[in-house]
Scaffold this motif. Structure first.
Motif, PDB file in Angstrom:
ATOM      1  N   LYS A  91       0.792  -1.084  -0.081  1.00 45.15           N
ATOM      2  CA  LYS A  91       0.096  -0.034   0.022  1.00 45.15           C
ATOM      3  C   LYS A  91       0.862   1.204  -0.007  1.00 45.15           C
ATOM      4  O   LYS A  91       1.837   1.262   0.822  1.00 45.15           O
ATOM      5  N   TYR A 146       0.774   5.659  -0.161  1.00 45.40           N
ATOM      6  CA  TYR A 146      -0.079   6.697  -0.188  1.00 45.40           C
ATOM      7  C   TYR A 146       0.427   7.827  -0.976  1.00 45.40           C
ATOM      8  O   TYR A 146       1.877   7.846  -1.077  1.00 45.40           O
ATOM      9  N   GLY A 199      -8.914   9.778  -1.056  1.00 47.35           N
ATOM     10  CA  GLY A 199      -8.688   9.808   0.330  1.00 47.35           C
ATOM     11  C   GLY A 199      -9.839  11.014   1.208  1.00 47.35           C
ATOM     12  O   GLY A 199      -9.911  10.994   2.149  1.00 47.35           O
ATOM     13  N   LYS A 222      -5.263  12.308   0.982  1.00 49.50           N
ATOM     14  CA  LYS A 222      -4.878  11.023   1.777  1.00 49.50           C
ATOM     15  C   LYS A 222      -4.897   9.754   0.793  1.00 49.50           C
ATOM     16  O   LYS A 222      -5.312   8.676   1.221  1.00 49.50           O
ATOM     17  N   SER A 223      -4.921  10.055  -0.491  1.00 52.14           N
ATOM     18  CA  SER A 223      -5.147   8.752  -1.323  1.00 52.14           C
ATOM     19  C   SER A 223      -4.269   7.752  -1.326  1.00 52.14           C
ATOM     20  O   SER A 223      -3.154   8.199  -1.034  1.00 52.14           O
ATOM     21  N   THR A 224      -4.882   6.641  -1.801  1.00 53.91           N
ATOM     22  CA  THR A 224      -3.717   5.333  -1.895  1.00 53.91           C
ATOM     23  C   THR A 224      -3.833   4.571  -2.828  1.00 53.91           C
ATOM     24  O   THR A 224      -4.935   4.529  -3.484  1.00 53.91           O
TER      25      THR A 224
END
Length: 413
Positions: free
Chosen positions: A105, A107, A157, A195-197
């Motif tokens: 994962k 960020y 996010g 805060k997109s992942t």
């Protein structure tokens, strides 16, 4: 009031139907490990052995057949269970010939954005995901740990919306991931910040050979199935039923052990069983969900040409052939458009994704990376029945030599 043996119908000391089955991966073929064994959750099993005998056709005055000799002992069977998260991960990794990966994962860097584009003209019409900014350009190497065949989830996010598809290619700079045209489900380009992942976890088929020892605890001993090769795993998601799994194995031999060779048994996984109501997240065929509700879909992962080898000096197997990985399946849904039938006639190939989770949101995305629809049927089974379309799914490899992927789904992905 306690039941006696006679009252309950069980003779004293009789084996009840609560058979314990566990397994461990072997270091050396056919040699049962001495470490921890993993307990399984099962609904049934048919592991057993069979003997092949032969006798010469000698002529004698008594007119009777001659003494037989055992020429081969075969051990095999199936293990069935309900689909629940992590319960059959080892069996899936065995038939796929690879190790299940950890969740990867990443960020979005604070000063960057993700740009998702549909049918990007700058990338040969494929959907794309780019990480960078207008000032400094792309983030070189951002996707360097990802591979073609990975199913990734891009999470906004701010809104929490998730975009998911299968990577077909990573750019040379590692700043762009490409997908089949239309598979991200976008009407226009989308920019994500905050805060997109982007995350991936799971497995693609590989070339690692694995064998296991399975054990059945019966009365005061164990039946041991060493040198067990997983030759097929079938998964079925049918309307009105819970998800089911069937695992076929072929073994070196069946032996009885009066003593416990393990150092202990690990507790069975406790994931909740997948049902086909709120747990079924749907199917996409070449990036688009069928217009009609899906009523049944199945996945078969197998090792074509696998089997045991035998030699002189012993009746059990002396080795195993792992064969070639193959993925196939089927799907049935209510017939509402000609889209899938026309795609079959056109020979269209691309990703077919089947998603299922449990009540906690843990589950899998099962992905045929480059599949074709075959043998389409549009039939009415009887009077007053809705027309259904059924297709076989034929898995084919991507140019990068991967046919099938399993990605984990988590509550946050």
């Amino acid at each position: 009031m306690a039941f006696t043996g006679a009252t309950s119908g069980l003779a004293a000391g009789a084996q009840t139907n609560d058979t314990v089955l566990d397994y461990a991966q072997e270091v050396n073929y056919g040699v049962p490990p001495s470490g921890n064994y993993q307990l399984m959750r099962i609904t049934g099993e048919t592991l057993t052995s069979s003997q092949t005998t032969a006798r010469p056709d000698e002529i004698n005055s008594v007119k009777e057949v001659t003494q037989s000799v055992v020429t081969q002992v075969q051990a095999s069977g199936s293990i069935s269970g309900a689909l629940s998260s992590q319960t059959f991960d080892d069996m899936l990794s065995a038939v796929m010939g690879n190790d299940t990966g950890n969740i990867l994962k990443k960020y979005l860097p604070a000063d960057k954005v993700f740009i998702l584009a549909s049918k990007d003209s700058g990338n040969s019409g494929q959907d794309s995901l780019w990480c960078g900014d207008s000032k400094n350009g792309g983030v070189n190497g951002f996707f360097s740990e990802y591979n073609a065949g990975n199913t990734i989830a891009i999470t906004d996010g701010n809104s929490g919306k998730v975009y998911s598809s299968v990577i077909t290619q990573i750019s040379t700079t590692g700043a762009t991931a490409l997908f089949s045209p239309g598979s991200l489900g976008l009407d226009k380009s989308v920019t994500l910040s905050g805060k997109s992942t982007v995350s991936v976890a799971g497995i693609v088929n590989g070339n690692i050979d694995k064998t296991y020892t399975f054990r059945k605890k019966l009365l005061s001993g164990w039946l041991m199935y060493s040198g067990s090769l997983v030759t097929q795993v079938q998964i079925q998601l049918q309307q009105g039923q819970f998800g089911t799994v069937s695992v076929d194995v072929t073994s070196k031999s069946e032996t009885r052990s009066p003593s416990d060779v393990s150092s202990g048994s690990l507790a069975a996984p406790t994931g909740k069983v997948h049902n086909t109501v709120k747990n079924f997240l749907g199917v996409t065929i070449f990036g688009k969900a069928p217009a009609g509700c899906v009523t049944n879909c199945s996945i078969t992962l197998a090792r074509d040409g696998s089997g045991n080898d035998y030699g002189n000096g012993h009746a059990d197997a002396c080795g195993a052939r792992s064969g070639s990985f193959t993925a196939s399946g089927s799907i049935e849904f209510y017939f509402r458009t000609w889209d899938e039938y026309d795609a079959m006639l056109a020979g269209t190939q691309g990703p077919i994704v089947i998603k299922s989770v449990d009540d906690d949101g843990n589950g899998y995305a099962f992905t045929f990376l480059n599949a074709a629809l075959r043998n389409g049927k549009v039939n009415t089974s009887q009077k007053n029945q809705t027309v259904k379309a059924t297709f076989d799914i034929e898995g084919n490899p991507l140019p990068g030599d991967t046919t099938f992927a399993i990605s984990r789904i988590t509550p946050t992905a």
